[in-house]
Design a protein around this motif. Structure first.
Motif, short mmCIF file in Angstrom:
data_model
loop_
_atom_site.label_atom_id
_atom_site.label_comp_id
_atom_site.label_asym_id
_atom_site.label_seq_id
_atom_site.Cartn_x
_atom_site.Cartn_y
_atom_site.Cartn_z
N ASP A 186 -4.45 46.99 -13.50
CA ASP A 186 -4.72 46.43 -14.82
C ASP A 186 -5.82 47.20 -15.62
OD1 ASP A 186 -3.02 44.30 -14.02
OD2 ASP A 186 -4.96 42.83 -13.34
N SER A 187 -6.45 47.85 -14.93
CA SER A 187 -7.31 48.92 -15.69
C SER A 187 -6.79 50.03 -16.72
CB SER A 187 -8.58 49.31 -14.97
OG SER A 187 -7.96 50.03 -13.73
N ASP A 188 -5.35 50.26 -16.24
CA ASP A 188 -4.81 51.64 -16.59
C ASP A 188 -3.82 50.90 -17.70
OD1 ASP A 188 -5.60 53.09 -14.59
OD2 ASP A 188 -4.16 52.43 -13.17
N ILE A 189 -3.23 52.08 -18.26
CA ILE A 189 -2.39 51.44 -19.57
C ILE A 189 -1.10 52.14 -19.25
CG2 ILE A 189 -2.08 51.84 -22.06
CD1 ILE A 189 -5.05 52.71 -22.27
N CYS A 190 0.06 51.26 -19.58
CA CYS A 190 1.30 51.99 -19.38
C CYS A 190 2.03 51.49 -20.96
CB CYS A 190 1.92 51.03 -18.36
SG CYS A 190 3.50 51.58 -18.23
N ALA A 191 2.55 52.55 -21.34
CA ALA A 191 3.30 52.31 -22.79
C ALA A 191 4.45 53.27 -22.96
CB ALA A 191 2.22 52.61 -23.84
#
Length: 473
Positions: free
Chosen positions: A118-123
């Motif tokens: 959750d603390s990572d970003i996926c875009a």
């Protein structure tokens, strides 16, 4: 609401006074703004998310990455940007259609999202480009582990509306603080590293290095050099013989384009062919290759070295509406028998099914020119489609030949290609044969034609003549 639903009201309240100025009540006016708020949230969501996959988009990525960077600065932590891009995604859209392509992108997005914290970003940046940002990392080796895991997750087969697909991805990695201090710099450097990963052969990752930024500038100067090389005829052709297994004399030969650059030395076709394609120079270059290869073939014949076929690679970009007639003109001018010529095209071109391509190919076939599919098995065609393709030769890509004795999958792919070709009366040529064991296995599978370093490196026309004409004497 009466039905128990939650409503959102906007209320304006006005005090009511009596004649003496005392407040004796409040007048309230409320309006239901539930739908309006929903619409606003919806717009907000659309502005920050990719419609197809629901992942954050470029705008959102910039904001989130800015925030994550500030946190990393404050905590003195590492942060990694992984730029991912699917390999040959365009081929899937071209051959199986955009609907399946879209389903594939959704699945890829889902797999990526499910494999980060959750603390990572996926875009998703658009097209087949994705960015994953890893924050709060324990150490640099974790970054590589995570990246490898994501590439592996993507490479598992997909089942989409009855199509079983496998697709790979490439990744570029940049790390804060050593590879950049700002959002733009980190994304740009991860992108440069991604380009390098693709150059190295796809389905892999690459960490950013300072030289990569220099190479982007050098790509632009390379395009200018390419133009002047074309004008000054600085390209050369090398020739690689193709043998029937067990014979010492080649019967067929493949022409390979080489570019000896005055400053950079020999430049790989992997670097300059895409450049020639995007800049449109490939058309002129392609005809030069065809003319030169045919002239060389005729020259050998005059000197007594007789071969059955010369094979020349053709880029999909070359095949426009005047392709067949131009090739016909070249052959006629040289008095070259079309049956001596074989054009090598990619699997995805043969699969593209566009009428223009089919028409050009059938015109050339009618003249007697043969077609081969280069790097067969690496694209997306189901083997059954070959029946309807106008080809006479399949080339087993060297990536399968390399591990044919160690990797059961590669062995099975080669076996399937040979069996299928046999049943359709096609010739199979194995590329990249490097040792006796590979030759033995291919021969046992029934593959009769081979080329590769085990027999000969590509060489110039004169060396080729000396080497094989001497065999005749």
């Amino acid at each position: 609401g009466v039905d128990g639903s939650v409503m959102l009201l906007e209320t304006q309240k006005t005090p009511i006074y009596d004649k003496r100025g005392r407040c004796i009540g409040v007048f309230g006016l409320s309006r239901d703004i539930t739908e309006l708020k929903k619409a606003q949230q919806n717009l907000e969501h659309i502005a920050h998310h990719d419609v197809l996959t629901g992942l954050p988009n470029r705008l959102s990525l910039n904001k989130k990455l800015e925030y994550a960077l500030n946190m990393a600065r404050r905590g003195g932590e590492l942060l990694a940007v992984i730029f991912l891009d699917l390999d040959r995604f365009k081929d899937i859209n071209d051959t199986i259609g955009h609907d399946i392509g879209d389903l594939l992108l959704k699945d890829v997005a889902h797999r990526l999202h499910n494999n980060v914290r959750d603390s990572d970003i996926c875009a998703r940046l658009g097209g087949d480009e994705f960015v994953v940002v890893l924050s709060r990392i324990d150490g640099e080796e974790r970054i590589q582990e995570k990246c490898d895991q994501l590439l592996q997750v993507i490479s598992r087969p997909y089942s989409l509306q009855g199509h079983l697909l496998s697709v790979f991805a490439s990744a570029g990695i940049s790390i804060y603080p050593q590879h950049g201090n700002s959002v733009d710099e980190l994304i740009r450097n991860a992108d440069a590293a991604l380009h390098k990963a693709k150059e190295l052969g796809r389905n892999r990752s690459f960490h950013y290095q300072r030289e990569l930024t220099d190479s982007i500038h050098s790509r632009m100067s390379l395009e200018q050099d390419l133009r002047s090389a074309l004008e000054s005829h600085s390209f050369i052709l090398n020739y690689q013989p193709q043998f029937r297994v067990g014979e010492a004399m080649p019967r067929r030969v493949e022409a390979l384009l080489r570019w000896p650059h005055p400053v950079r030395g020999l430049i790989s076709p992997h670097d300059f062919i895409p450049l020639a394609e995007t800049s449109g120079m490939i058309v002129e270059l392609g005809y030069w290759v065809l003319r030169s290869a045919c002239q060389q073939f005729l020259f050998w014949r005059q000197q007594g070295l007789i071969l059955d076929k010369i094979s020349v690679n053709v880029s999909p970009i070359q095949i426009n509406s005047s392709f067949a007639s131009t090739v016909a003109d070249i052959l006629q001018y040289l008095d070259f028998d079309p049956r001596w010529l074989e054009l090598e095209v990619t699997e995805s071109l043969m699969m593209s099914g566009t009428t223009e391509v089919s028409q050009q190919i059938s015109e050339l076939r009618a003249m007697g020119v043969d077609f081969a599919i280069d790097d067969f098995g690496t694209g997306y065609s189901s083997l059954s489609k070959i029946k309807s393709m106008p080809v006479t030769v399949l080339k087993i890509d060297q990536s399968f030949v390399r591990d044919i004795n160690d990797d059961i999958n590669d062995y099975e792919i080669a076996r399937a290609i040979v069996l299928m070709a046999k049943s359709l009366g096609l010739i199979v040529v194995a590329e990249g044969v490097e040792n006796k064991e590979q030759e033995g296995t291919l021969h046992r599978l029934g593959c009769e034609w081979v080329q590769g370093y085990y027999y000969a490196m590509p060489m110039d026309g004169e060396a080729f003549y000396q080497r094989y004409f001497a065999e005749l004497q």
